[in-house]
Design a protein around this motif. Structure first.
Motif, PDB file in Angstrom:
ATOM      1  N   TYR A 133     -57.786 134.274  83.112  1.00 33.35           N
ATOM      2  CA  TYR A 133     -58.764 134.345  84.194  1.00 33.35           C
ATOM      3  C   TYR A 133     -60.154 134.589  83.639  1.00 33.35           C
ATOM      4  N   PHE A 134     -61.148 134.157  84.393  1.00 37.90           N
ATOM      5  CA  PHE A 134     -62.525 134.517  84.074  1.00 37.90           C
ATOM      6  C   PHE A 134     -62.694 135.988  84.411  1.00 37.90           C
ATOM      7  N   GLN A 135     -63.407 136.696  83.574  1.00 34.32           N
ATOM      8  CA  GLN A 135     -63.611 138.125  83.799  1.00 34.32           C
ATOM      9  C   GLN A 135     -65.022 138.365  84.303  1.00 34.32           C
ATOM     10  N   GLY A 136     -65.154 139.327  85.214  1.00 32.93           N
ATOM     11  CA  GLY A 136     -66.445 139.660  85.784  1.00 32.93           C
ATOM     12  C   GLY A 136     -67.090 140.820  85.055  1.00 32.93           C
TER      13      GLY A 136
ATOM     14  N   VAL B 109     -65.011 129.819  78.952  1.00 29.84           N
ATOM     15  CA  VAL B 109     -64.274 128.572  79.215  1.00 29.84           C
ATOM     16  C   VAL B 109     -63.243 128.277  78.129  1.00 29.84           C
ATOM     17  N   LYS B 110     -63.616 128.421  76.885  1.00 26.24           N
ATOM     18  CA  LYS B 110     -62.698 128.081  75.783  1.00 26.24           C
ATOM     19  C   LYS B 110     -61.416 128.912  75.860  1.00 26.24           C
TER      20      LYS B 110
ATOM     21  N   ILE C  34     -55.746 123.607  80.086  1.00 24.50           N
ATOM     22  CA  ILE C  34     -56.615 122.738  80.882  1.00 24.50           C
ATOM     23  C   ILE C  34     -57.774 122.347  79.977  1.00 24.50           C
ATOM     24  N   SER C  35     -58.309 121.160  80.164  1.00 22.78           N
ATOM     25  CA  SER C  35     -59.428 120.740  79.319  1.00 22.78           C
ATOM     26  C   SER C  35     -60.662 121.597  79.597  1.00 22.78           C
ATOM     27  N   GLU C  36     -61.408 121.850  78.533  1.00 27.05           N
ATOM     28  CA  GLU C  36     -62.635 122.631  78.671  1.00 27.05           C
ATOM     29  C   GLU C  36     -63.610 121.924  79.603  1.00 27.05           C
TER      30      GLU C  36
ATOM     31  N   VAL D 219     -66.699 125.566  86.943  1.00 31.91           N
ATOM     32  CA  VAL D 219     -67.746 126.600  86.926  1.00 31.91           C
ATOM     33  C   VAL D 219     -68.996 126.074  87.615  1.00 31.91           C
ATOM     34  N   GLN D 220     -69.379 124.834  87.318  1.00 34.00           N
ATOM     35  CA  GLN D 220     -70.561 124.254  87.959  1.00 34.00           C
ATOM     36  C   GLN D 220     -70.363 124.130  89.468  1.00 34.00           C
ATOM     37  N   GLN D 221     -69.139 123.793  89.864  1.00 37.61           N
ATOM     38  CA  GLN D 221     -68.838 123.667  91.292  1.00 37.61           C
ATOM     39  C   GLN D 221     -68.981 125.008  92.008  1.00 37.61           C
TER      40      GLN D 221
END
Length: 187
Positions: free
Chosen positions: A64-67, A139-140, A148-150, A157-159
């Motif tokens: 997961y992305f961390q905040g 992301v990496k 999943i592809s980077e 992330v852009q979305q």
């Protein structure tokens, strides 16, 4: 004496009406125009409330992305910063431990490339947002754990990057909870 007491009583009554009636009523009316009518915006996934849009969540797993870290342990009832300044040795030790942990979980990232919000807590201790750069630096790692592809994660992330208010007030941010929920929806 009478000339001072009467104006003081009038001023007190005016302040009571303005600050205890008019101002709260004005704020309540403004809140009715806000999303969820000022009650806060819950985030629902699979018919289950998983969090609040304006409250940070703890994501510690590498997939997961961390905040931002929280000085309050992500507890809204205890919302607070640490009140420790950048010269406080305990604070510096805590930030260095966060940097070391981040580097251990994100091999290939240089210390200088870590955005500050990933290792310092916000003033409230509940900030749900990180910068797009803070998301991109992760992301990496997430791509490797999720297979999943980077490039696909960068698009995600852009979305989920929110523009500044009215295009000029503030900076672009990424709310970590909706981003991670979208991440779980990817196949």
């Amino acid at each position: 004496m009478k000339q001072h007491i009467l104006p003081a009583i009038k001023l007190t009554l005016v302040c009571i009406v303005v600050f205890m009636v008019a101002y709260p009523l004005l704020i309540w009316i403004a809140a009715q125009a806000a999303p969820a009518r000022g009650r806060g915006e819950t985030v629902v996934s699979q018919n289950k409330t998983v969090g609040y849009r304006l409250e940070g969540q703890s994501f510690t797993r590498d997939n997961y992305f961390q905040g931002r870290p929280s000085a309050a342990g992500y507890n809204a009832a205890g919302s607070t910063g640490s009140n420790k300044g950048p010269s406080n040795p305990d604070y510096l030790k805590e930030v260095n431990a966060r940097i070391d942990s981040f580097l251990a979980h994100n091999p290939g990232i240089e210390r200088a490339d870590i955005p500050s919000e990933l290792v310092t807590a916000s003033g409230s201790g509940l900030d749900p947002h990180i910068s797009p750069q803070a998301a991109m630096v992760q992301v990496k790692r997430v791509a490797a754990y999720r297979h999943i592809s980077e490039e696909r994660l960068k698009q995600l992330v852009q979305q989920y990057t929110e523009s500044p208010f009215l295009g000029v007030l503030g900076t672009s941010v990424v709310n970590v909870l909706p981003l991670n929920l979208a991440l779980d929806q990817l196949k």
